[in-house]
Design a protein around this motif. Structure first.
Motif, mmCIF file in Angstrom:
data_model
loop_
_atom_site.group_PDB
_atom_site.id
_atom_site.type_symbol
_atom_site.label_atom_id
_atom_site.label_comp_id
_atom_site.label_asym_id
_atom_site.label_seq_id
_atom_site.Cartn_x
_atom_site.Cartn_y
_atom_site.Cartn_z
ATOM 1 N N GLN A 70 10.825 9.281 93.561
ATOM 2 C CA GLN A 70 9.290 8.386 94.105
ATOM 3 C C GLN A 70 8.722 8.065 93.120
ATOM 4 N N THR B 95 2.355 2.278 108.990
ATOM 5 C CA THR B 95 2.928 4.169 108.544
ATOM 6 C C THR B 95 3.324 4.181 109.765
ATOM 7 N N PHE C 259 14.473 9.705 97.734
ATOM 8 C CA PHE C 259 13.506 9.217 97.568
ATOM 9 C C PHE C 259 12.381 10.018 97.552
ATOM 10 N N LEU C 260 11.829 11.051 98.291
ATOM 11 C CA LEU C 260 10.702 12.217 97.667
ATOM 12 C C LEU C 260 10.964 12.662 96.400
ATOM 13 N N VAL C 261 12.331 12.971 96.278
ATOM 14 C CA VAL C 261 13.113 13.318 94.730
ATOM 15 C C VAL C 261 12.062 12.961 93.844
ATOM 16 N N ILE D 92 16.318 9.713 101.876
ATOM 17 C CA ILE D 92 15.276 10.356 101.846
ATOM 18 C C ILE D 92 15.109 11.160 101.281
ATOM 19 N N VAL D 93 16.219 12.284 100.759
ATOM 20 C CA VAL D 93 15.561 12.864 99.910
ATOM 21 C C VAL D 93 15.620 12.810 98.363
#
Length: 297
Positions: A283, A38, A279-281, A276-277
């Motif tokens: 993933q 992480t 990927f989060l949506v 980033i957004v």
């Protein structure tokens, strides 16, 4: 060994985990591994975003500071307003969406033909497509560029044209292979029944194959969009007009203009937000793409 242990075979058996000492060591190592990975993946993001809040002198300070001494949020407003980041992001979105639509049309058609229509020498064509994956992308840069500045037969110059981005993106042997593998898993009986009802190949594709292929279409869409968004070398060659550059090439040009380091880091942070957004949506679909095509049926 129980049937459960046989089906869930791992490096550490259930019997070993039932021992108090082994269980403690297991959890310590697991937590430590997760924490290290992480930190490795998130620290660069933290560094970019925190550097965008520092003063120019603090960014260049040695040794560097992990926490900004003086927070300057206006750096982000300056980066957005002075360096046309909105235009670059809009351009990149336009190129990515256009490439995605063309891929869905032509790659799906190619994969459907190879999988269900089975033309003469179809396996040879597929093998040649897969062979192109063995060629390093940098080797193809010069031939592709010479083609883009003077398209054979048509004699068109595609420099500073969206087609210079879209056409190479469509020629994607990996996506065609993924689609074909998924289409192969669709039972032939369904298409035979559709043919008996009078449905032609196009109607079968539209009414049967595509509705059943939503998972793989989502995976291919994500791969195609990410590939266009992250590319640097090819857009740098074919998009020389500053008003038509992608976000990556636009930021690359900013590095030679004497821009303060803190403003440059703020620009990089803003440019990373859409990915980033994204990927989060998506993933779940991105992770499922790692195993798509590995199993048939």
């Amino acid at each position: 060994m129980s049937a459960f242990d046989a089906q869930t075979r791992t490096l550490i058996s259930r019997a070993q985990l039932n021992r108090p000492l082994a269980r403690r060591i297991y959890w310590v190592l697991l937590v430590a591994t997760i924490a290290v990975f992480t930190l490795v993946f998130l620290f660069p993001l933290y560094w970019v975003f925190s550097s965008g809040l520092k003063s120019a002198s603090e960014v260049l300070q040695s040794p560097p500071t992990l926490i900004p001494h003086s927070v300057s949020p206006h750096n982000y407003a300056t980066a957005w307003s002075d360096f046309n980041l909105g235009r670059y992001i809009l351009n990149t979105t336009y190129y990515a969406v256009g490439a995605l639509l063309l891929q869905l049309v032509f790659d799906v058609a190619a994969a459907y033909a190879l999988s269900k229509l089975r033309p003469v020498l179809g396996n040879v064509v597929l093998a040649l497509m897969l062979a192109t994956l063995m060629i390093p992308a940098t080797v193809l840069v010069i031939p592709n560029y010479l083609t883009a500045i003077n398209v054979p037969v048509l004699h068109l110059n595609l420099v500073n044209s969206p087609m210079a981005i879209w056409l190479p993106a469509v020629a994607n042997g990996f996506n065609i292979f993924l689609l074909k593998r998924f289409f192969d898993s669709i039972p032939e009986e369904l298409l035979a029944a559709a043919a008996i009802d009078g449905a032609g190949p196009l109607r079968a594709l539209w009414s049967i194959v595509l509705p059943m292929s939503r998972p793989i279409l989502g995976v291919v869409s994500i791969f195609g969009t990410v590939a266009v968004w992250k590319d640097v070398l090819w857009p740098l060659l074919v998009l020389t007009d500053p008003t038509k550059m992608t976000v990556n090439t636009g930021l690359l040009n900013l590095t030679g203009d004497g821009i303060p380091e803190n403003i440059l880091m703020a620009s990089l942070a803003i440019a990373s937000v859409p990915t980033i957004v994204f990927f989060l949506v998506f993933q779940r679909s991105i992770m499922s793409g790692l195993t798509t095509g590995s199993l048939k049926g």
